[in-house]
Design a protein around this motif. Structure first.
Motif, PDB file in Angstrom:
ATOM      1  N   UNK A  56      15.613 -86.264  44.781  1.00  0.00           N
ATOM      2  CA  UNK A  56      16.525 -85.456  45.220  1.00  0.00           C
ATOM      3  C   UNK A  56      15.566 -84.459  46.012  1.00  0.00           C
ATOM      4  N   UNK A  57      16.041 -83.922  47.278  1.00  0.00           N
ATOM      5  CA  UNK A  57      15.259 -83.219  48.222  1.00  0.00           C
ATOM      6  C   UNK A  57      14.874 -82.057  47.809  1.00  0.00           C
ATOM      7  N   UNK A  58      15.513 -81.237  46.729  1.00  0.00           N
ATOM      8  CA  UNK A  58      15.117 -80.089  46.152  1.00  0.00           C
ATOM      9  C   UNK A  58      13.880 -80.385  45.037  1.00  0.00           C
ATOM     10  N   UNK A  59      13.512 -81.508  44.736  1.00  0.00           N
ATOM     11  CA  UNK A  59      12.458 -81.919  43.863  1.00  0.00           C
ATOM     12  C   UNK A  59      11.101 -81.175  44.435  1.00  0.00           C
ATOM     13  N   UNK A  60      10.038 -80.932  43.286  1.00  0.00           N
ATOM     14  CA  UNK A  60       8.877 -80.452  43.599  1.00  0.00           C
ATOM     15  C   UNK A  60       8.110 -81.462  44.238  1.00  0.00           C
TER      16      UNK A  60
ATOM     17  N   UNK B 199      -5.116 -75.104  30.023  1.00  0.00           N
ATOM     18  CA  UNK B 199      -4.925 -75.570  31.281  1.00  0.00           C
ATOM     19  C   UNK B 199      -3.323 -74.962  31.594  1.00  0.00           C
ATOM     20  N   UNK B 200      -3.195 -74.428  32.848  1.00  0.00           N
ATOM     21  CA  UNK B 200      -1.830 -73.968  33.384  1.00  0.00           C
ATOM     22  C   UNK B 200      -1.371 -75.008  34.269  1.00  0.00           C
ATOM     23  N   UNK B 201      -0.190 -75.607  34.011  1.00  0.00           N
ATOM     24  CA  UNK B 201       0.342 -76.622  35.036  1.00  0.00           C
ATOM     25  C   UNK B 201       1.265 -75.828  35.843  1.00  0.00           C
TER      26      UNK B 201
ATOM     27  N   UNK C 171      14.591 -75.514  41.771  1.00  0.00           N
ATOM     28  CA  UNK C 171      15.628 -75.264  40.860  1.00  0.00           C
ATOM     29  C   UNK C 171      15.464 -75.285  39.229  1.00  0.00           C
ATOM     30  N   UNK C 172      14.013 -75.483  39.057  1.00  0.00           N
ATOM     31  CA  UNK C 172      13.659 -75.572  37.461  1.00  0.00           C
ATOM     32  C   UNK C 172      12.452 -74.934  37.419  1.00  0.00           C
ATOM     33  N   UNK C 173      12.110 -74.295  36.115  1.00  0.00           N
ATOM     34  CA  UNK C 173      11.035 -73.728  35.697  1.00  0.00           C
ATOM     35  C   UNK C 173      10.161 -74.772  35.023  1.00  0.00           C
ATOM     36  N   UNK C 174       9.113 -75.478  35.761  1.00  0.00           N
ATOM     37  CA  UNK C 174       8.490 -76.622  35.247  1.00  0.00           C
ATOM     38  C   UNK C 174       7.235 -76.146  34.677  1.00  0.00           C
TER      39      UNK C 174
ATOM     40  N   UNK D 143       6.797 -75.898  24.573  1.00  0.00           N
ATOM     41  CA  UNK D 143       7.730 -77.203  24.412  1.00  0.00           C
ATOM     42  C   UNK D 143       7.404 -77.450  22.926  1.00  0.00           C
ATOM     43  N   UNK D 144       6.345 -76.889  22.312  1.00  0.00           N
ATOM     44  CA  UNK D 144       5.979 -77.386  20.853  1.00  0.00           C
ATOM     45  C   UNK D 144       5.757 -78.863  20.451  1.00  0.00           C
ATOM     46  N   UNK D 145       4.903 -79.429  21.455  1.00  0.00           N
ATOM     47  CA  UNK D 145       4.239 -80.549  21.113  1.00  0.00           C
ATOM     48  C   UNK D 145       2.754 -80.609  21.104  1.00  0.00           C
TER      49      UNK D 145
END
Length: 191
Positions: A76-80, A104-106, A113-116, A145-147
């Motif tokens: 999709x075009x709005x993808x990062x 580490x901060x990604x 459109x998303x908070x990644x 994400x509790x992982x």
């Protein structure tokens, strides 16, 4: 905001550390890869990308850096299209074993459109032996994400120029589809 607090605390700790006879080392890297795989999942939609970063080692156990890579999570075009990581760690000796704690901060600055964005706290152990063998492992906790992701790795310097490595990693909380292994080799050219 909370995501930046861990990284900010590490920066403040390093800045306030006493400046004993230490040598600051700055290094950089650049990579052209056929696929950016992170934890056994393609981050570049199985396509090639360019990566690079800078690291600063303060010579007192503290180090900081940043790294960036092209990414493609969908068609999709709005993808990062960009991942930028900021990280810091403190390394120390733990009874003859090298240990480190860090964060580490990604960041995905062009994600529309998303908070990644997310961060992880990590702990690692490693040991290099005189015969060229190295062993290591780490635990990486993502509180949002509790992982928890764990990995182990081994390397062997066959010569001063050629080395081989292997590793295995998995999420400890049931994300079995993201488990995987790797085998690699590297050749040092021109130092």
């Amino acid at each position: 905001m909370r995501k930046l607090l861990v990284f900010g605390a590490l920066v403040a700790a390093a800045a306030s550390a006493p400046a004993f006879a230490q040598e600051v080392t700055v290094s950089g890297n650049v990579t052209l890869t056929t696929d950016y795989a992170w934890r056994n999942v393609s981050q570049s939609n199985y396509d090639s990308t360019v990566q690079g970063g800078f690291d600063v080692d303060f010579g007192n156990g503290f180090s900081f850096g940043t790294w960036a890579s092209g990414v493609d999570f969908s068609d999709e075009p709005e993808d990062t299209n960009l991942e930028v990581d900021f990280y810091g760690s403190y390394g120390f000796d733990l009874g003859g074993i090298d240990a480190s704690v860090g964060a580490i901060y990604y960041a995905y600055p062009d994600a529309d459109t998303a908070d990644l964005n997310f961060y992880e706290v990590n702990f690692g152990l490693s040991k290099e032996f005189d015969n060229g063998l190295s062993l290591g492992g780490s635990l990486n906790w993502d509180p949002d994400n509790d992982t928890v992701y764990a990995d182990i790795a081994a390397g062997f310097a066959v010569t001063d120029i050629f080395s081989v490595s292997a590793g295995y990693g998995t999420y400890l909380d049931g994300f079995g589809e993201y488990s995987g292994w790797n085998v690699g080799g590297s050749v040092a050219l021109g130092g």
